[in-house]
Design a protein around this motif. Sequence first.
Motif, PDB file in Angstrom:
ATOM      1  N   GLU A 179     -52.210 -85.895 -20.856  1.00 51.42           N
ATOM      2  CA  GLU A 179     -50.997 -86.719 -20.855  1.00 51.42           C
ATOM      3  C   GLU A 179     -50.799 -87.497 -22.151  1.00 51.42           C
ATOM      4  N   THR A 180     -51.785 -87.493 -23.050  1.00 51.71           N
ATOM      5  CA  THR A 180     -51.707 -88.294 -24.275  1.00 51.71           C
ATOM      6  C   THR A 180     -52.024 -87.433 -25.490  1.00 51.71           C
ATOM      7  N   ASP A 181     -51.893 -88.039 -26.673  1.00 51.76           N
ATOM      8  CA  ASP A 181     -52.159 -87.325 -27.929  1.00 51.76           C
ATOM      9  C   ASP A 181     -53.500 -87.695 -28.540  1.00 51.76           C
ATOM     10  N   ALA A 182     -54.330 -88.461 -27.829  1.00 48.86           N
ATOM     11  CA  ALA A 182     -55.645 -88.802 -28.358  1.00 48.86           C
ATOM     12  C   ALA A 182     -56.534 -87.561 -28.410  1.00 48.86           C
ATOM     13  N   GLU A 183     -57.527 -87.613 -29.286  1.00 51.56           N
ATOM     14  CA  GLU A 183     -58.517 -86.537 -29.393  1.00 51.56           C
ATOM     15  C   GLU A 183     -59.713 -86.951 -28.529  1.00 51.56           C
ATOM     16  N   VAL A 184     -59.719 -86.533 -27.277  1.00 52.76           N
ATOM     17  CA  VAL A 184     -60.690 -87.020 -26.296  1.00 52.76           C
ATOM     18  C   VAL A 184     -61.955 -86.164 -26.306  1.00 52.76           C
ATOM     19  N   TRP A 185     -63.083 -86.844 -26.518  1.00 53.39           N
ATOM     20  CA  TRP A 185     -64.401 -86.223 -26.407  1.00 53.39           C
ATOM     21  C   TRP A 185     -65.108 -86.888 -25.234  1.00 53.39           C
ATOM     22  N   VAL A 186     -65.879 -86.143 -24.471  1.00 56.21           N
ATOM     23  CA  VAL A 186     -66.589 -86.692 -23.312  1.00 56.21           C
ATOM     24  C   VAL A 186     -68.076 -86.368 -23.442  1.00 56.21           C
ATOM     25  N   MET A 187     -68.922 -87.361 -23.168  1.00 57.70           N
ATOM     26  CA  MET A 187     -70.368 -87.138 -23.302  1.00 57.70           C
ATOM     27  C   MET A 187     -71.117 -87.705 -22.105  1.00 57.70           C
ATOM     28  N   ALA A 188     -72.272 -87.111 -21.831  1.00 53.16           N
ATOM     29  CA  ALA A 188     -73.136 -87.566 -20.743  1.00 53.16           C
ATOM     30  C   ALA A 188     -74.287 -88.379 -21.316  1.00 53.16           C
TER      31      ALA A 188
ATOM     32  N   GLY B  62     -65.428-101.394 -23.637  1.00 50.51           N
ATOM     33  CA  GLY B  62     -65.707-101.211 -22.225  1.00 50.51           C
ATOM     34  C   GLY B  62     -64.468-101.060 -21.367  1.00 50.51           C
ATOM     35  N   ARG B  63     -63.324-101.539 -21.871  1.00 52.06           N
ATOM     36  CA  ARG B  63     -62.098-101.491 -21.083  1.00 52.06           C
ATOM     37  C   ARG B  63     -60.905-101.286 -22.015  1.00 52.06           C
ATOM     38  N   PRO B  64     -59.799-100.769 -21.493  1.00 49.21           N
ATOM     39  CA  PRO B  64     -58.600-100.607 -22.321  1.00 49.21           C
ATOM     40  C   PRO B  64     -58.135-101.914 -22.958  1.00 49.21           C
ATOM     41  N   SER B  65     -58.368-103.047 -22.288  1.00 47.18           N
ATOM     42  CA  SER B  65     -57.916-104.331 -22.821  1.00 47.18           C
ATOM     43  C   SER B  65     -58.579-104.690 -24.141  1.00 47.18           C
ATOM     44  N   GLU B  66     -59.713-104.075 -24.464  1.00 45.04           N
ATOM     45  CA  GLU B  66     -60.423-104.369 -25.716  1.00 45.04           C
ATOM     46  C   GLU B  66     -59.931-103.504 -26.865  1.00 45.04           C
TER      47      GLU B  66
ATOM     48  N   ALA C 131     -53.677 -93.713 -24.824  1.00 48.66           N
ATOM     49  CA  ALA C 131     -52.351 -93.873 -25.424  1.00 48.66           C
ATOM     50  C   ALA C 131     -52.376 -94.832 -26.615  1.00 48.66           C
ATOM     51  N   MET C 132     -53.401 -95.669 -26.709  1.00 45.80           N
ATOM     52  CA  MET C 132     -53.490 -96.636 -27.793  1.00 45.80           C
ATOM     53  C   MET C 132     -54.067 -96.019 -29.065  1.00 45.80           C
ATOM     54  N   PHE C 133     -54.551 -94.769 -28.972  1.00 44.94           N
ATOM     55  CA  PHE C 133     -55.155 -94.130 -30.146  1.00 44.94           C
ATOM     56  C   PHE C 133     -54.596 -92.724 -30.344  1.00 44.94           C
ATOM     57  N   PRO C 134     -53.285 -92.605 -30.516  1.00 46.50           N
ATOM     58  CA  PRO C 134     -52.710 -91.268 -30.705  1.00 46.50           C
ATOM     59  C   PRO C 134     -53.271 -90.590 -31.952  1.00 46.50           C
TER      60      PRO C 134
END
Length: 544
Positions: free
Chosen positions: A370-379, A263-267, A309-312
């Motif tokens: 800005e990062t190297d993660a493989e970002v997927w977005v879903m609705a 739910g949050r970057p801290s996790e 950034a935590m999941f390049p």
Amino acid sequence: MLLRGVGVGRGIAVGPVVRMPDPLPEPVDEPRTAAADVEFSRALAALGDVSRDLTERARRAGGEAEGVILTQSMMTQDPALIDDIHSRIDAGGTAERAVFEAFSSVRQMLLALGGSPADRAVDIGDVGQRVIARLRGVEPPGVPDVEGPFVLIAGDLAPADAAALDIGQVLGLITLGGGPTSHTAILARSKGIVAVVGVTDATGIVPGTTVLLDAGEGTVTVEPTAEEITAARERLVARRVAVPMGPGTLADGTRIPLLANIGRPSEAAVARDLGAEGVGLVRTELMFMGATIAPTVAEQQAEYRRLFAMFPGKRVVVRTLDAGSDKPLEFLPTGPEENPALGLRGIRATRMHEDVLRDQLAALAAADAETDAEVWVMAPMVADAEEAGYFVSLAREMGVQVAGVMAEVPSCALMAGQVLGIADFVSIGTNDLTQYTLAADRQLGSVASYADPWHPAVLRLVKMLGDAGAQSGRPVGVCGEAAADPLLAVVLVGLGVSSLSMAPTAFEAVRTELRQHTLEHARALAVRALAASTAAEARALVRE
């Protein structure tokens, strides 16, 4: 005596039963002696104190619990509720009595509506108890403070109590209500607590009695024999021949990525330490909870960038705002609804407030760049190809590279071929898909046997999506609670699911179970499950 419910996880627990204490007694209905403004000020102060306390509890809890408890906190500041308390005090009531009557009125209304609104009756009742306790200067009812480890039995647990369970003391949890996808079950799994929920016959268990919980079997044995305990422990050892930490892989080498729900970057750090191969569900509404106005693009971008950034080089699947129903957001008003679960949820709500959705998509695209993660977005809550087309087109316009949808509404599965002709991927939310398919409130113990993702009707919908994914060459994942059930995870793979996302505490058990089966065997198990008539039969056939 053997009692049956629905197990959470695969562990066992043995210990004496301790019951949740009874609620605070109802405040006496007597004329107030203090001035109305004094009593109302007391009520407002107590509401504010409880709100701050719940907000702090949510922050400490993190994970699955955070958004649920924050929603509780927001209940204390509901203008209609505060107006009702004010009116009751003006009519001559004390602050305690006015709070009791106002919260009871809302609770009864939610129960009468049924469905998703009834899910929140436990939550609103708990908040009311906390406010009354604050007015009286006493501790609110909660998990009892007793010496030594114990098995807790409760009608159901409020989110704040479930999140506060001490895994060093609470050996296991039995609830009379709730189902496998209830808040209690989800929070118990995320904390690694052995639980059997929906045990409607557990009312007669006497405090102090020793019980044996076997979550893998979904049973509670009252006063077990030494032989029964030994047999349960042997079953547990057989389940826990763990494989080393590593990627999710079938026995034949077929890769099944194991992703984390957060739910949050801290996790993210905890998920990564437990072996997450990426993130399969980022619940972005938790970043918005409690906000009166939508965060700016820049504010959102900073949060997303920190997470990515935590999941390049790894997949991070982000769900756009899933507002409405049990996750209300003040800046996304949906108006009064008799059954919010069937109203303006997910993509329906953000489509009405497209400026908020556009800002979120812009922030996600910018953080991705800005990062190297493989970002997927879903609705979330996409019902058909038209909604899929709307979201994918808008996401592309705003710079999102990979745009998909969540399959939580049965119609999305029935139209899977069309949907996957448009969306880059589909992620199945099995909690809501099960609830909507079986018309079974996932919080209600009396229908817990229906609200089970093992039901062949749910599995057939998953197969439709899996088949459409294979035909289109596009991935179909699961990010609901079903993915955390090790044996059901194998069945899901056999139905065509290509990745599994879950609470990180479930990785080890799921990773171990996957390694015991080839893809051919997973498909054979899926055929057996589909041939069943009920969830219980499907589970039994696959176990055999």
